[in-house]
Design a protein around this motif. Structure first.
Motif, short mmCIF file in Angstrom:
data_model
loop_
_atom_site.label_atom_id
_atom_site.label_comp_id
_atom_site.label_asym_id
_atom_site.label_seq_id
_atom_site.Cartn_x
_atom_site.Cartn_y
_atom_site.Cartn_z
N TYR A 138 0.83 -1.20 0.00
CA TYR A 138 0.00 0.00 0.00
C TYR A 138 0.87 1.25 0.00
N LEU A 139 0.39 2.25 -0.72
CA LEU A 139 0.95 3.60 -0.67
C LEU A 139 -0.11 4.51 -0.10
N LEU A 140 0.24 5.25 0.95
CA LEU A 140 -0.65 6.25 1.56
C LEU A 140 0.02 7.60 1.41
N ALA A 141 -0.63 8.54 0.73
CA ALA A 141 -0.02 9.85 0.49
C ALA A 141 -1.05 10.94 0.68
N GLY A 142 -0.62 12.05 1.29
CA GLY A 142 -1.54 13.17 1.47
C GLY A 142 -1.00 14.20 2.43
N ASP A 143 -1.81 15.23 2.66
CA ASP A 143 -1.44 16.27 3.62
C ASP A 143 -2.11 15.97 4.96
N LEU A 167 3.74 12.05 3.78
CA LEU A 167 2.90 13.01 4.48
C LEU A 167 3.43 14.42 4.28
N GLN A 168 2.56 15.30 3.81
CA GLN A 168 2.91 16.71 3.64
C GLN A 168 2.39 17.52 4.82
N SER A 169 3.30 18.22 5.51
CA SER A 169 2.89 19.09 6.61
C SER A 169 4.05 20.03 6.94
N LYS A 170 3.79 21.00 7.81
CA LYS A 170 4.82 21.95 8.18
C LYS A 170 5.87 21.34 9.09
N ASP A 171 5.47 20.38 9.92
CA ASP A 171 6.36 19.87 10.96
C ASP A 171 6.46 18.36 10.90
N ALA A 172 7.67 17.83 11.00
CA ALA A 172 7.89 16.38 10.92
C ALA A 172 7.29 15.64 12.11
N SER A 173 6.93 16.35 13.19
CA SER A 173 6.31 15.68 14.34
C SER A 173 4.97 15.05 13.94
N ASP A 174 4.33 15.59 12.90
CA ASP A 174 3.06 15.03 12.44
C ASP A 174 3.27 13.62 11.88
N LEU A 175 4.36 13.41 11.16
CA LEU A 175 4.68 12.08 10.65
C LEU A 175 5.04 11.14 11.78
N ALA A 176 5.80 11.63 12.73
CA ALA A 176 6.23 10.80 13.86
C ALA A 176 5.05 10.32 14.69
N ALA A 177 3.92 11.05 14.64
CA ALA A 177 2.75 10.68 15.43
C ALA A 177 1.98 9.51 14.82
N LEU A 178 2.27 9.15 13.57
CA LEU A 178 1.62 8.00 12.95
C LEU A 178 2.15 6.70 13.56
N PRO A 179 1.36 5.62 13.51
CA PRO A 179 1.85 4.33 14.00
C PRO A 179 3.11 3.90 13.25
N GLN A 180 4.06 3.37 13.96
CA GLN A 180 5.29 2.86 13.36
C GLN A 180 5.14 1.36 13.17
N ARG A 181 5.41 0.87 11.93
CA ARG A 181 5.16 -0.52 11.60
C ARG A 181 6.38 -1.15 10.92
N PRO A 182 6.53 -2.48 11.04
CA PRO A 182 7.55 -3.15 10.24
C PRO A 182 7.24 -3.00 8.75
N ARG A 187 8.08 9.17 4.49
CA ARG A 187 8.79 10.39 4.15
C ARG A 187 7.92 11.60 4.47
N HIS A 188 8.54 12.57 5.13
CA HIS A 188 7.86 13.84 5.40
C HIS A 188 8.27 14.86 4.34
N VAL A 189 7.27 15.57 3.77
CA VAL A 189 7.53 16.61 2.78
C VAL A 189 6.77 17.86 3.21
N ARG A 190 7.20 19.01 2.67
CA ARG A 190 6.62 20.28 3.12
C ARG A 190 5.69 20.93 2.09
N THR A 191 5.77 20.53 0.84
CA THR A 191 4.95 21.15 -0.20
C THR A 191 4.33 20.08 -1.09
N GLY A 192 3.32 20.51 -1.86
CA GLY A 192 2.71 19.61 -2.81
C GLY A 192 3.70 19.15 -3.87
N SER A 193 4.55 20.06 -4.31
CA SER A 193 5.57 19.69 -5.30
C SER A 193 6.52 18.64 -4.75
N ASP A 194 6.89 18.79 -3.47
CA ASP A 194 7.75 17.79 -2.83
C ASP A 194 7.06 16.42 -2.78
#
Length: 260
Positions: A138-143, A167-182, A187-194
């Protein structure tokens, strides 16, 4: 966070010309609830837990279901927005909703003002679009607006399922808050282009025995339309295995549209 009401689809999915998504309709129910608790999850995310007897028999079968939230903004004007039911505790009749916090957001400003005991009204879900849990990857992508659905999907997928998260957001802490899985690459990105560039660059898992993977994407309308084309036209994913949704559009209130 508790597991939502769910019915995993273990059937062998069709992969030649037909969408693997199974659609289920629900009876529309309006529910008057009360805030149980609130919690700031990260720099950009705020959760509220609501509860009450009206949640009896609440049903949500897909990780990207949405309920309609009815509220009055700071000016007293009636508003309604779609939100993903993230965690449902059927024993306690409590439901968790998570808000992307941003300046000038009527819903997030309202959520930040809520206190335990405050009244909340929701409706739905009216239906579920069930994506199987037994595909190869699975690929999960979005803001940040996609974060609640990502969180729920990562909680529900079988352990070890290869997963790519962008995950696109201003702060990488938002990605870190997701469940961590094997077997998860995130990847954290800051813009739609990224985000588009990450979708072009990141290796996608391959599992010939399990067949195709599935890409789920949600966020700003223009970026999601471009991301859908990147995944289909550049990465070669079948159209039947890509679901892209526009959760918001600049200048539009309460916007929600499924692109594929």
């Amino acid at each position: 966070m508790s597991t939502p009401t769910s019915a995993p689809d273990r059937a062998n999915p069709e992969t030649s010309g037909h969408s693997v998504i199974r659609r289920v309709r629900h009876e529309l129910v309006l529910r008057d609830l009360a805030v149980v608790s609130t919690e700031r999850i990260s720099d950009g995310l705020h959760a509220i837990k609501v509860g009450g007897p009206a949640l009896a028999r609440f049903t949500s079968l897909s990780f990207d279901d949405h309920v309609k939230l009815f509220f009055d903004d700071a000016k007293g004007q009636a508003q309604r927005r779609d939100y993903t039911p993230v965690g449902f505790d059927e024993n306690r009749n409590e439901l968790t909703l998570i808000f992307a916090v941003h300046d000038g957001g009527a819903a997030s400003d309202w959520a930040l003002r809520l206190q335990p005991g405050d009244a909340v009204k929701i409706g739905g879900p009216r239906g579920s679009m069930i994506i199987p849990e037994n595909l190869g990857w699975y690929l999960l992508a979005g803001d940040l607006t996609a974060w609640p659905a990502m969180e729920r999907r990562l909680q529900e997928l079988p352990e070890g399922t290869p997963t790519v998260v962008i995950l696109q957001s201003k702060d990488a802490s938002d990605l870190a808050a997701l469940p961590q899985r094997p077997n998860m690459v995130a990847r954290h990105v800051r813009t739609g282009s990224d985000m588009l560039q990450a979708a072009r660059e990141l290796p996608l898992p391959s599992d010939e025995a399990s067949g195709n993977g599935f890409a789920w994407c949600a966020g700003e309308a223009g970026t999601m339309a471009k991301l859908r084309e990147v995944l289909i036209n550049e990465r070669g994913l079948p159209r039947t295995h890509v679901k892209a949704s526009a959760y918001w559009k600049p200048g539009a209130e309460g916007f929600h549209e499924t692109l594929s």
